[in-house]
Design an enzyme around this catalytic site. Structure first.
Site, short mmCIF file in Angstrom:
data_model
loop_
_atom_site.label_atom_id
_atom_site.label_comp_id
_atom_site.label_asym_id
_atom_site.label_seq_id
_atom_site.Cartn_x
_atom_site.Cartn_y
_atom_site.Cartn_z
N GLN A 211 0.85 -1.19 0.00
CA GLN A 211 0.00 0.00 0.00
C GLN A 211 0.88 1.24 0.00
O GLN A 211 1.76 1.37 0.84
CB GLN A 211 -0.90 0.01 1.24
CG GLN A 211 -1.68 1.31 1.44
CD GLN A 211 -2.75 1.50 0.40
OE1 GLN A 211 -3.55 0.62 0.15
NE2 GLN A 211 -2.79 2.67 -0.21
N ARG B 257 3.84 9.01 1.56
CA ARG B 257 4.65 8.10 0.75
C ARG B 257 5.90 7.64 1.51
O ARG B 257 6.40 8.35 2.38
CB ARG B 257 5.07 8.78 -0.56
CG ARG B 257 3.92 8.99 -1.53
CD ARG B 257 4.42 9.52 -2.86
NE ARG B 257 3.29 9.82 -3.74
CZ ARG B 257 2.69 8.92 -4.50
NH1 ARG B 257 3.10 7.67 -4.50
NH2 ARG B 257 1.68 9.28 -5.27
N SER B 258 6.38 6.47 1.13
CA SER B 258 7.61 5.89 1.68
C SER B 258 7.52 5.67 3.18
O SER B 258 8.54 5.60 3.86
CB SER B 258 8.83 6.77 1.33
OG SER B 258 8.95 6.93 -0.07
N ARG B 259 6.32 5.57 3.67
CA ARG B 259 6.06 5.34 5.09
C ARG B 259 6.56 6.49 5.97
O ARG B 259 6.75 6.32 7.17
CB ARG B 259 6.69 4.02 5.57
CG ARG B 259 6.11 2.78 4.90
CD ARG B 259 4.61 2.64 5.18
NE ARG B 259 4.08 1.36 4.75
CZ ARG B 259 3.51 1.15 3.56
NH1 ARG B 259 3.43 2.13 2.68
NH2 ARG B 259 3.04 -0.03 3.25
N LEU B 260 6.75 7.67 5.39
CA LEU B 260 7.14 8.84 6.17
C LEU B 260 5.89 9.59 6.59
O LEU B 260 5.65 10.74 6.21
CB LEU B 260 8.09 9.74 5.35
CG LEU B 260 9.40 9.07 4.92
CD1 LEU B 260 10.25 10.06 4.12
CD2 LEU B 260 10.17 8.58 6.14
#
Length: 205
Positions: free
Chosen positions: A3, A182-185
């Site tokens: 995701q 995004r990018s789990r940030l």
């Protein structure tokens, strides 16, 4: 399944002046964008021995005092909240890549608040509060239906609120607003109550 979240930010200048206003703004967005049951929240409690349990309940009101829901005080969650009056709430607004996480102490609402809300419920739900021995094992659905019919005969007109039924208020010590990125940030901004008042803190994702 992988995701990826979007680019919608949540920065400190974006926040409302306090958590009630910020929560109200996000709840309005959830409602206006068609999130199904936006007032649904996961309620986590724990028994005195530390064993946790969780379930979904519906938020019925919120103000600067906290988040209110109603239940049978003799249910599992009711007993746990009376014995160990702390709880956590999660509002999982998946479609918006958002969630709100609340942690705090728990108190009962006044009997007047309970009776006012109970009177606003549909008649069938009011009878159901008398019929259901919530969280207890029963032999079959017929027992539940028979108890509901008995309640209907007992109160052909007005249905009073049971003594064992009422509201709880989660009085927040922290309210965290989580925005997927995004990018789990992810952006995580938390209102935390302190001796100096409410502080805003950014948490690492």
């Amino acid at each position: 399944m992988r995701q990826e979240y979007g680019d919608l930010p949540l920065n400190e200048p974006d926040l409302a002046e306090d958590w009630p206003a910020q929560f109200a703004a996000w709840l309005d967005i959830a409602r206006s964008t068609g999130v199904e049951e936006p007032n649904a929240m996961v309620l986590a409690t724990a028994a005195l021995d530390g064993r946790p349990s969780a379930r979904s309940v519906l938020l019925k009101s919120v103000d600067d005092r906290g988040f209110v829901f109603f239940t049978n005080y003799e249910s599992r969650k009711g007993r746990e909240l009376i014995d160990n009056p702390y709880a956590s709430l999660v509002f999982p607004w998946y479609a918006l890549h958002r969630q709100v996480v609340v942690c705090g102490e728990v108190e009962r609402v006044t009997r007047t608040e309970t009776e006012e809300y109970f009177a606003s419920r549909p008649r069938g739900a009011r009878l159901g509060a008398w019929a259901s021995r919530q969280s207890e094992v029963i032999s079959g659905r017929s027992d539940l239906e028979a108890a509901w019919e008995a309640a209907e005969h007992r109160w052909p007109e007005e249905v009073p609120a049971p003594d064992h039924w009422g509201g709880f208020r989660v009085v927040p010590q922290t309210v965290e607003f989580w925005q997927g990125r995004r990018s789990r940030l992810h952006d995580r901004l938390r209102f935390r109550h302190s001796a100096a008042g409410w502080l805003v803190e950014r948490l690492s994702p």
